[in-house]
Design a protein around this motif. Structure first.
Motif, PDB file in Angstrom:
ATOM      1  N   GLU A 256     -23.219 -23.202 -55.445  1.00  0.00           N
ATOM      2  CA  GLU A 256     -23.207 -21.765 -55.694  1.00  0.00           C
ATOM      3  C   GLU A 256     -24.444 -21.342 -56.484  1.00  0.00           C
ATOM      4  OE1 GLU A 256     -19.524 -20.770 -57.617  1.00  0.00           O
ATOM      5  OE2 GLU A 256     -18.320 -21.430 -55.900  1.00  0.00           O
ATOM      6  N   LYS A 257     -24.990 -22.261 -57.303  1.00  0.00           N
ATOM      7  CA  LYS A 257     -26.120 -21.930 -58.184  1.00  0.00           C
ATOM      8  C   LYS A 257     -27.343 -22.829 -58.011  1.00  0.00           C
ATOM      9  CE  LYS A 257     -23.879 -18.963 -60.946  1.00  0.00           C
ATOM     10  NZ  LYS A 257     -24.255 -17.663 -61.354  1.00  0.00           N
ATOM     11  N   VAL A 258     -27.148 -24.030 -57.448  1.00  0.00           N
ATOM     12  CA  VAL A 258     -28.213 -25.030 -57.421  1.00  0.00           C
ATOM     13  C   VAL A 258     -28.309 -25.637 -56.027  1.00  0.00           C
ATOM     14  CG1 VAL A 258     -28.981 -27.220 -58.432  1.00  0.00           C
ATOM     15  CG2 VAL A 258     -27.744 -25.594 -59.847  1.00  0.00           C
ATOM     16  N   ASP A 259     -29.528 -25.863 -55.575  1.00  0.00           N
ATOM     17  CA  ASP A 259     -29.751 -26.566 -54.315  1.00  0.00           C
ATOM     18  C   ASP A 259     -29.519 -28.050 -54.574  1.00  0.00           C
ATOM     19  OD1 ASP A 259     -30.451 -27.161 -51.726  1.00  0.00           O
ATOM     20  OD2 ASP A 259     -32.605 -27.001 -52.069  1.00  0.00           O
ATOM     21  N   VAL A 260     -28.505 -28.628 -53.928  1.00  0.00           N
ATOM     22  CA  VAL A 260     -28.070 -29.990 -54.223  1.00  0.00           C
ATOM     23  C   VAL A 260     -28.143 -30.867 -52.977  1.00  0.00           C
ATOM     24  CG1 VAL A 260     -26.073 -31.379 -54.910  1.00  0.00           C
ATOM     25  CG2 VAL A 260     -26.522 -29.225 -56.049  1.00  0.00           C
ATOM     26  N   VAL A 261     -28.591 -32.100 -53.171  1.00  0.00           N
ATOM     27  CA  VAL A 261     -28.571 -33.128 -52.131  1.00  0.00           C
ATOM     28  C   VAL A 261     -27.463 -34.105 -52.498  1.00  0.00           C
ATOM     29  CG1 VAL A 261     -29.874 -35.035 -51.118  1.00  0.00           C
ATOM     30  CG2 VAL A 261     -31.050 -32.912 -51.713  1.00  0.00           C
ATOM     31  N   VAL A 262     -26.642 -34.489 -51.521  1.00  0.00           N
ATOM     32  CA  VAL A 262     -25.568 -35.443 -51.769  1.00  0.00           C
ATOM     33  C   VAL A 262     -26.024 -36.832 -51.347  1.00  0.00           C
ATOM     34  CG1 VAL A 262     -23.221 -36.138 -51.117  1.00  0.00           C
ATOM     35  CG2 VAL A 262     -23.761 -33.712 -51.491  1.00  0.00           C
ATOM     36  N   VAL A 263     -25.861 -37.794 -52.243  1.00  0.00           N
ATOM     37  CA  VAL A 263     -26.129 -39.197 -51.935  1.00  0.00           C
ATOM     38  C   VAL A 263     -24.789 -39.779 -51.476  1.00  0.00           C
ATOM     39  CG1 VAL A 263     -26.859 -41.422 -52.854  1.00  0.00           C
ATOM     40  CG2 VAL A 263     -27.934 -39.315 -53.692  1.00  0.00           C
ATOM     41  N   PRO A 264     -24.656 -40.101 -50.180  1.00  0.00           N
ATOM     42  CA  PRO A 264     -23.349 -40.532 -49.676  1.00  0.00           C
ATOM     43  C   PRO A 264     -22.905 -41.901 -50.177  1.00  0.00           C
ATOM     44  CG  PRO A 264     -24.978 -40.589 -47.922  1.00  0.00           C
ATOM     45  CD  PRO A 264     -25.650 -39.999 -49.131  1.00  0.00           C
ATOM     46  N   ASN A 265     -23.836 -42.827 -50.357  1.00  0.00           N
ATOM     47  CA  ASN A 265     -23.470 -44.148 -50.866  1.00  0.00           C
ATOM     48  C   ASN A 265     -24.712 -44.876 -51.363  1.00  0.00           C
ATOM     49  OD1 ASN A 265     -24.570 -46.148 -48.798  1.00  0.00           O
ATOM     50  ND2 ASN A 265     -23.362 -44.799 -47.477  1.00  0.00           N
ATOM     51  N   MET A 266     -24.473 -45.969 -52.055  1.00  0.00           N
ATOM     52  CA  MET A 266     -25.569 -46.775 -52.585  1.00  0.00           C
ATOM     53  C   MET A 266     -25.660 -48.125 -51.872  1.00  0.00           C
ATOM     54  SD  MET A 266     -27.355 -45.357 -54.964  1.00  0.00           S
ATOM     55  CE  MET A 266     -27.222 -43.766 -55.734  1.00  0.00           C
ATOM     56  N   ASN A 267     -25.070 -48.218 -50.707  1.00  0.00           N
ATOM     57  CA  ASN A 267     -25.135 -49.461 -49.932  1.00  0.00           C
ATOM     58  C   ASN A 267     -26.481 -49.537 -49.226  1.00  0.00           C
ATOM     59  OD1 ASN A 267     -22.514 -50.111 -50.700  1.00  0.00           O
ATOM     60  ND2 ASN A 267     -21.647 -48.967 -48.994  1.00  0.00           N
ATOM     61  N   LEU A 268     -27.530 -49.659 -50.022  1.00  0.00           N
ATOM     62  CA  LEU A 268     -28.900 -49.647 -49.532  1.00  0.00           C
ATOM     63  C   LEU A 268     -29.637 -50.887 -50.007  1.00  0.00           C
ATOM     64  CD1 LEU A 268     -29.741 -45.977 -50.601  1.00  0.00           C
ATOM     65  CD2 LEU A 268     -29.153 -46.717 -48.288  1.00  0.00           C
ATOM     66  N   HIS A 269     -30.675 -51.253 -49.281  1.00  0.00           N
ATOM     67  CA  HIS A 269     -31.582 -52.317 -49.708  1.00  0.00           C
ATOM     68  C   HIS A 269     -32.195 -51.879 -51.045  1.00  0.00           C
ATOM     69  CE1 HIS A 269     -35.372 -54.564 -49.827  1.00  0.00           C
ATOM     70  NE2 HIS A 269     -34.746 -55.469 -49.068  1.00  0.00           N
ATOM     71  N   PRO A 270     -32.472 -52.802 -51.960  1.00  0.00           N
ATOM     72  CA  PRO A 270     -33.039 -52.419 -53.264  1.00  0.00           C
ATOM     73  C   PRO A 270     -34.300 -51.551 -53.163  1.00  0.00           C
ATOM     74  CG  PRO A 270     -32.328 -54.686 -53.343  1.00  0.00           C
ATOM     75  CD  PRO A 270     -32.161 -54.238 -51.916  1.00  0.00           C
ATOM     76  N   LEU A 271     -35.163 -51.815 -52.202  1.00  0.00           N
ATOM     77  CA  LEU A 271     -36.358 -50.995 -52.060  1.00  0.00           C
ATOM     78  C   LEU A 271     -35.992 -49.574 -51.617  1.00  0.00           C
ATOM     79  CD1 LEU A 271     -39.373 -51.098 -52.466  1.00  0.00           C
ATOM     80  CD2 LEU A 271     -39.642 -51.808 -50.097  1.00  0.00           C
ATOM     81  N   GLU A 272     -34.969 -49.450 -50.766  1.00  0.00           N
ATOM     82  CA  GLU A 272     -34.499 -48.122 -50.349  1.00  0.00           C
ATOM     83  C   GLU A 272     -33.883 -47.376 -51.535  1.00  0.00           C
ATOM     84  OE1 GLU A 272     -33.128 -48.513 -45.741  1.00  0.00           O
ATOM     85  OE2 GLU A 272     -31.942 -49.640 -47.198  1.00  0.00           O
ATOM     86  N   GLN A 273     -33.183 -48.096 -52.413  1.00  0.00           N
ATOM     87  CA  GLN A 273     -32.633 -47.468 -53.609  1.00  0.00           C
ATOM     88  C   GLN A 273     -33.763 -46.955 -54.510  1.00  0.00           C
ATOM     89  OE1 GLN A 273     -29.595 -49.670 -55.723  1.00  0.00           O
ATOM     90  NE2 GLN A 273     -28.837 -50.551 -53.806  1.00  0.00           N
ATOM     91  N   ALA A 274     -34.798 -47.766 -54.693  1.00  0.00           N
ATOM     92  CA  ALA A 274     -35.946 -47.350 -55.514  1.00  0.00           C
ATOM     93  C   ALA A 274     -36.599 -46.112 -54.914  1.00  0.00           C
ATOM     94  CB  ALA A 274     -36.952 -48.489 -55.637  1.00  0.00           C
ATOM     95  N   GLU A 275     -36.753 -46.107 -53.600  1.00  0.00           N
ATOM     96  CA  GLU A 275     -37.355 -44.960 -52.924  1.00  0.00           C
ATOM     97  C   GLU A 275     -36.499 -43.710 -53.097  1.00  0.00           C
ATOM     98  OE1 GLU A 275     -39.544 -44.043 -48.683  1.00  0.00           O
ATOM     99  OE2 GLU A 275     -37.989 -45.574 -48.730  1.00  0.00           O
ATOM    100  N   LEU A 276     -35.185 -43.861 -52.956  1.00  0.00           N
ATOM    101  CA  LEU A 276     -34.268 -42.739 -53.135  1.00  0.00           C
ATOM    102  C   LEU A 276     -34.397 -42.155 -54.535  1.00  0.00           C
ATOM    103  CD1 LEU A 276     -31.738 -41.035 -52.254  1.00  0.00           C
ATOM    104  CD2 LEU A 276     -30.367 -42.897 -53.195  1.00  0.00           C
ATOM    105  N   PHE A 277     -34.329 -43.008 -55.549  1.00  0.00           N
ATOM    106  CA  PHE A 277     -34.378 -42.534 -56.926  1.00  0.00           C
ATOM    107  C   PHE A 277     -35.748 -41.964 -57.292  1.00  0.00           C
ATOM    108  CE2 PHE A 277     -30.313 -44.392 -57.262  1.00  0.00           C
ATOM    109  CZ  PHE A 277     -29.729 -43.947 -58.429  1.00  0.00           C
ATOM    110  N   SER A 278     -36.793 -42.433 -56.656  1.00  0.00           N
ATOM    111  CA  SER A 278     -38.128 -41.915 -56.960  1.00  0.00           C
ATOM    112  C   SER A 278     -38.292 -40.467 -56.516  1.00  0.00           C
ATOM    113  CB  SER A 278     -39.205 -42.787 -56.311  1.00  0.00           C
ATOM    114  OG  SER A 278     -39.236 -42.603 -54.914  1.00  0.00           O
ATOM    115  N   ASP A 279     -37.347 -39.962 -55.737  1.00  0.00           N
ATOM    116  CA  ASP A 279     -37.418 -38.602 -55.216  1.00  0.00           C
ATOM    117  C   ASP A 279     -36.368 -37.680 -55.846  1.00  0.00           C
ATOM    118  OD1 ASP A 279     -38.689 -36.749 -53.480  1.00  0.00           O
ATOM    119  OD2 ASP A 279     -37.018 -36.920 -52.069  1.00  0.00           O
TER     120      ASP A 279
END
Length: 177
Positions: free
Chosen positions: A52-75
């Motif tokens: 209602e107030k903020v543009d939000v992205v939903v992270v559906p799960n953390m079942n990712l390769h460690p490098l993919e997790q790092a990439e996700l969090f870097s953004d």
């Protein structure tokens, strides 16, 4: 801290350039719905309230390769999430970033970030303890799941808006660095 910086630099060598971000502040929410404990049971309602107030992205799960997790969090600039080991990835968040951690007030453990000191000096950490009468502390693995009431959703929204403002100011201070 030097070890964390060295590890972070090594991983970012694989991700590309890193530095202070420009543009809109990216807010992400992770409800831990794919794991068996510490999940936000009314996560969908929580996301709707935030949107209602903020543009939000939903992270559906953390079942990712460690490098993919790092990439996700870097953004991600602001992460709203239940406490858990996934928060170790906060070391990959950009300068000025914030983690808003939701934790059951009767949980047997303290904040992951406070316990292990996983935050970098230019990040911000906000912890909100949520108390609710149905918490099962008798060993049931589902005992730390929670449902956010209207008050807590509103409080988390206010924390988020405050962090967005802080990040925008922080970015201006770090422009050109």
């Amino acid at each position: 801290l030097d070890v964390v910086r060295s590890f972070r630099k090594s991983v970012y060598g694989h991700l590309g350039p890193f530095g202070a971000r420009v543009g809109r502040v990216k807010v992400a929410m992770y409800g831990r719905l794919e794991v068996y404990r510490r999940a936000v049971l009314n996560f969908g309602d929580f996301v709707e309230k935030m949107r209602e107030k903020v543009d939000v992205v939903v992270v559906p799960n953390m079942n990712l390769h460690p490098l993919e997790q790092a990439e996700l969090f870097s953004d991600i600039d602001v992460l709203l999430t239940m406490q858990g080991a996934h928060m170790q990835n906060s070391i990959f968040m950009p300068p000025c970033a914030a983690v808003i951690e939701i934790s059951p007030c009767l949980a047997r453990r303290t904040s992951f970030l406070k316990r292990y000191g996983a935050m970098l000096p230019y990040h911000n950490h906000v912890q909100m303890e949520v108390c609710f009468p149905s918490l099962n502390i008798g060993g049931d693995k589902y005992g730390q799941n929670l449902t956010l009431c209207e008050h807590h959703m509103q409080t988390l929204l206010q924390y988020t808006l405050k962090e967005i403002e802080r990040i925008q100011k922080c970015r201006k201070q770090h422009e050109g660095n």
